[in-house]
Design a protein around this motif. Structure first.
Motif, PDB file in Angstrom:
ATOM      1  N   ARG A  35       0.841  -1.201   0.000  1.00  0.00           N
ATOM      2  CA  ARG A  35       0.000   0.000   0.000  1.00  0.00           C
ATOM      3  C   ARG A  35       0.875   1.250   0.000  1.00  0.00           C
ATOM      4  NH1 ARG A  35      -2.792  -0.640   4.701  1.00  0.00           N
ATOM      5  NH2 ARG A  35      -3.919  -2.324   3.699  1.00  0.00           N
ATOM      6  N   TYR A  36       1.930   1.235   0.795  1.00  0.00           N
ATOM      7  CA  TYR A  36       2.850   2.370   0.829  1.00  0.00           C
ATOM      8  C   TYR A  36       3.528   2.555  -0.526  1.00  0.00           C
ATOM      9  CZ  TYR A  36       6.926   5.185   1.925  1.00  0.00           C
ATOM     10  OH  TYR A  36       7.889   6.146   1.920  1.00  0.00           O
ATOM     11  N   ASP A  37       3.988   1.468  -1.148  1.00  0.00           N
ATOM     12  CA  ASP A  37       4.623   1.552  -2.458  1.00  0.00           C
ATOM     13  C   ASP A  37       3.672   2.132  -3.496  1.00  0.00           C
ATOM     14  OD1 ASP A  37       6.907   0.490  -1.382  1.00  0.00           O
ATOM     15  OD2 ASP A  37       6.608  -1.527  -2.214  1.00  0.00           O
ATOM     16  N   ALA A  38       2.417   1.716  -3.448  1.00  0.00           N
ATOM     17  CA  ALA A  38       1.431   2.235  -4.400  1.00  0.00           C
ATOM     18  C   ALA A  38       1.212   3.730  -4.190  1.00  0.00           C
ATOM     19  CB  ALA A  38       0.113   1.473  -4.262  1.00  0.00           C
ATOM     20  N   GLU A  39       1.174   4.171  -2.946  1.00  0.00           N
ATOM     21  CA  GLU A  39       1.004   5.601  -2.666  1.00  0.00           C
ATOM     22  C   GLU A  39       2.203   6.407  -3.153  1.00  0.00           C
ATOM     23  OE1 GLU A  39       0.300   5.966   1.489  1.00  0.00           O
ATOM     24  OE2 GLU A  39      -1.629   4.921   1.384  1.00  0.00           O
ATOM     25  N   VAL A  40       3.399   5.874  -2.954  1.00  0.00           N
ATOM     26  CA  VAL A  40       4.609   6.571  -3.402  1.00  0.00           C
ATOM     27  C   VAL A  40       4.633   6.672  -4.919  1.00  0.00           C
ATOM     28  CG1 VAL A  40       7.125   6.343  -3.585  1.00  0.00           C
ATOM     29  CG2 VAL A  40       5.999   6.028  -1.389  1.00  0.00           C
ATOM     30  N   LEU A  41       4.315   5.590  -5.608  1.00  0.00           N
ATOM     31  CA  LEU A  41       4.316   5.622  -7.075  1.00  0.00           C
ATOM     32  C   LEU A  41       3.237   6.543  -7.618  1.00  0.00           C
ATOM     33  CD1 LEU A  41       5.029   1.896  -7.911  1.00  0.00           C
ATOM     34  CD2 LEU A  41       6.560   3.850  -8.148  1.00  0.00           C
ATOM     35  N   ARG A  42       2.092   6.593  -6.943  1.00  0.00           N
ATOM     36  CA  ARG A  42       1.023   7.490  -7.374  1.00  0.00           C
ATOM     37  C   ARG A  42       1.459   8.945  -7.227  1.00  0.00           C
ATOM     38  NH1 ARG A  42      -2.078  10.852  -5.299  1.00  0.00           N
ATOM     39  NH2 ARG A  42      -4.123  11.412  -6.049  1.00  0.00           N
ATOM     40  N   SER A  43       2.067   9.285  -6.097  1.00  0.00           N
ATOM     41  CA  SER A  43       2.517  10.669  -5.909  1.00  0.00           C
ATOM     42  C   SER A  43       3.628  11.023  -6.900  1.00  0.00           C
ATOM     43  CB  SER A  43       2.968  10.899  -4.476  1.00  0.00           C
ATOM     44  OG  SER A  43       4.126  10.154  -4.196  1.00  0.00           O
ATOM     45  N   LEU A  44       4.489  10.068  -7.224  1.00  0.00           N
ATOM     46  CA  LEU A  44       5.522  10.307  -8.230  1.00  0.00           C
ATOM     47  C   LEU A  44       4.889  10.569  -9.593  1.00  0.00           C
ATOM     48  CD1 LEU A  44       8.546  10.304  -9.092  1.00  0.00           C
ATOM     49  CD2 LEU A  44       8.222   7.880  -9.609  1.00  0.00           C
ATOM     50  N   ALA A  45       3.913   9.770  -9.970  1.00  0.00           N
ATOM     51  CA  ALA A  45       3.249   9.952 -11.262  1.00  0.00           C
ATOM     52  C   ALA A  45       2.538  11.293 -11.339  1.00  0.00           C
ATOM     53  CB  ALA A  45       2.260   8.816 -11.501  1.00  0.00           C
ATOM     54  N   VAL A  46       1.882  11.693 -10.268  1.00  0.00           N
ATOM     55  CA  VAL A  46       1.203  12.991 -10.246  1.00  0.00           C
ATOM     56  C   VAL A  46       2.230  14.114 -10.377  1.00  0.00           C
ATOM     57  CG1 VAL A  46      -0.098  14.577  -8.766  1.00  0.00           C
ATOM     58  CG2 VAL A  46      -0.825  12.204  -8.998  1.00  0.00           C
ATOM     59  N   GLY A  47       3.332  14.000  -9.657  1.00  0.00           N
ATOM     60  CA  GLY A  47       4.377  15.025  -9.737  1.00  0.00           C
ATOM     61  C   GLY A  47       5.027  15.095 -11.103  1.00  0.00           C
ATOM     62  N   LEU A  48       5.238  13.956 -11.741  1.00  0.00           N
ATOM     63  CA  LEU A  48       5.879  13.949 -13.053  1.00  0.00           C
ATOM     64  C   LEU A  48       4.950  14.453 -14.147  1.00  0.00           C
ATOM     65  CD1 LEU A  48       7.904  10.616 -13.031  1.00  0.00           C
ATOM     66  CD2 LEU A  48       8.722  12.936 -12.611  1.00  0.00           C
ATOM     67  N   GLU A  49       3.661  14.285 -13.939  1.00  0.00           N
ATOM     68  CA  GLU A  49       2.718  14.729 -14.966  1.00  0.00           C
ATOM     69  C   GLU A  49       2.642  16.249 -15.056  1.00  0.00           C
ATOM     70  OE1 GLU A  49      -1.878  13.912 -16.251  1.00  0.00           O
ATOM     71  OE2 GLU A  49      -0.733  12.419 -15.147  1.00  0.00           O
ATOM     72  N   THR A  50       2.933  16.921 -13.969  1.00  0.00           N
ATOM     73  CA  THR A  50       2.829  18.378 -13.964  1.00  0.00           C
ATOM     74  C   THR A  50       4.073  19.080 -14.477  1.00  0.00           C
ATOM     75  OG1 THR A  50       3.591  18.504 -11.677  1.00  0.00           O
ATOM     76  CG2 THR A  50       1.215  18.330 -12.032  1.00  0.00           C
ATOM     77  N   THR A  51       5.142  18.359 -14.703  1.00  0.00           N
ATOM     78  CA  THR A  51       6.386  18.999 -15.161  1.00  0.00           C
ATOM     79  C   THR A  51       6.858  18.377 -16.471  1.00  0.00           C
ATOM     80  OG1 THR A  51       8.621  19.626 -14.551  1.00  0.00           O
ATOM     81  CG2 THR A  51       7.908  17.461 -13.849  1.00  0.00           C
ATOM     82  N   GLY A  52       7.518  19.187 -17.263  1.00  0.00           N
ATOM     83  CA  GLY A  52       8.102  18.699 -18.505  1.00  0.00           C
ATOM     84  C   GLY A  52       9.607  18.898 -18.524  1.00  0.00           C
ATOM     85  N   ASP A  53      10.135  19.454 -17.435  1.00  0.00           N
ATOM     86  CA  ASP A  53      11.556  19.742 -17.334  1.00  0.00           C
ATOM     87  C   ASP A  53      12.321  18.467 -16.985  1.00  0.00           C
ATOM     88  OD1 ASP A  53      13.957  21.090 -17.127  1.00  0.00           O
ATOM     89  OD2 ASP A  53      13.597  21.707 -15.052  1.00  0.00           O
ATOM     90  N   SER A  54      13.323  18.127 -17.774  1.00  0.00           N
ATOM     91  CA  SER A  54      14.053  16.881 -17.553  1.00  0.00           C
ATOM     92  C   SER A  54      14.855  16.909 -16.253  1.00  0.00           C
ATOM     93  CB  SER A  54      14.964  16.570 -18.741  1.00  0.00           C
ATOM     94  OG  SER A  54      15.883  17.626 -18.935  1.00  0.00           O
ATOM     95  N   VAL A  55      15.316  18.064 -15.830  1.00  0.00           N
ATOM     96  CA  VAL A  55      16.072  18.157 -14.574  1.00  0.00           C
ATOM     97  C   VAL A  55      15.147  17.874 -13.384  1.00  0.00           C
ATOM     98  CG1 VAL A  55      17.402  19.694 -13.083  1.00  0.00           C
ATOM     99  CG2 VAL A  55      17.770  19.728 -15.555  1.00  0.00           C
ATOM    100  N   ARG A  56      13.943  18.424 -13.410  1.00  0.00           N
ATOM    101  CA  ARG A  56      12.994  18.152 -12.324  1.00  0.00           C
ATOM    102  C   ARG A  56      12.559  16.696 -12.300  1.00  0.00           C
ATOM    103  NH1 ARG A  56       9.020  23.401 -12.124  1.00  0.00           N
ATOM    104  NH2 ARG A  56      10.641  24.867 -11.514  1.00  0.00           N
ATOM    105  N   ILE A  57      12.404  16.097 -13.462  1.00  0.00           N
ATOM    106  CA  ILE A  57      12.046  14.675 -13.529  1.00  0.00           C
ATOM    107  C   ILE A  57      13.169  13.827 -12.949  1.00  0.00           C
ATOM    108  CG2 ILE A  57      11.609  12.753 -15.102  1.00  0.00           C
ATOM    109  CD1 ILE A  57      10.087  14.753 -16.865  1.00  0.00           C
ATOM    110  N   ALA A  58      14.412  14.143 -13.325  1.00  0.00           N
ATOM    111  CA  ALA A  58      15.555  13.393 -12.798  1.00  0.00           C
ATOM    112  C   ALA A  58      15.673  13.575 -11.291  1.00  0.00           C
ATOM    113  CB  ALA A  58      16.833  13.848 -13.493  1.00  0.00           C
TER     114      ALA A  58
END
Length: 84
Positions: A35-58
């Protein structure tokens, strides 16, 4: 002699109960971890969807590796001038 059979049965039943409860504890721990892993991956996906900058993604990927995956360090190669 019947009392000896009763003691043997009682010990075996107690042993089975202890094993079952330990399996239940392990299962509960595994479910919490997933459950914790799923929450972490979900928050990562939400964060990555809002940015297009490769440095922020890295940076987000490196933080995931160090903070949540308990890595000592993380290396995320970025091509110069790359866009996501």
């Amino acid at each position: 002699m019947p009392f000896a059979h009763y003691l043997t049965f009682h010990r075996a039943a107690r042993y089975r109960r202890a094993r079952i409860s330990s399996f239940a504890t392990l299962n509960e721990r595994e479910l919490r971890r997933r459950r914790y892993d799923a929450e972490v991956l979900r928050s990562l996906a939400v964060g990555l969807e809002t940015t297009g900058d490769s440095v922020r993604i890295a940076t987000a990927l490196a933080r995931l590796a160090v903070d949540d995956l308990l890595a000592t360090w993380a290396l995320i190669p970025i091509l110069q001038g790359s866009t996501m």
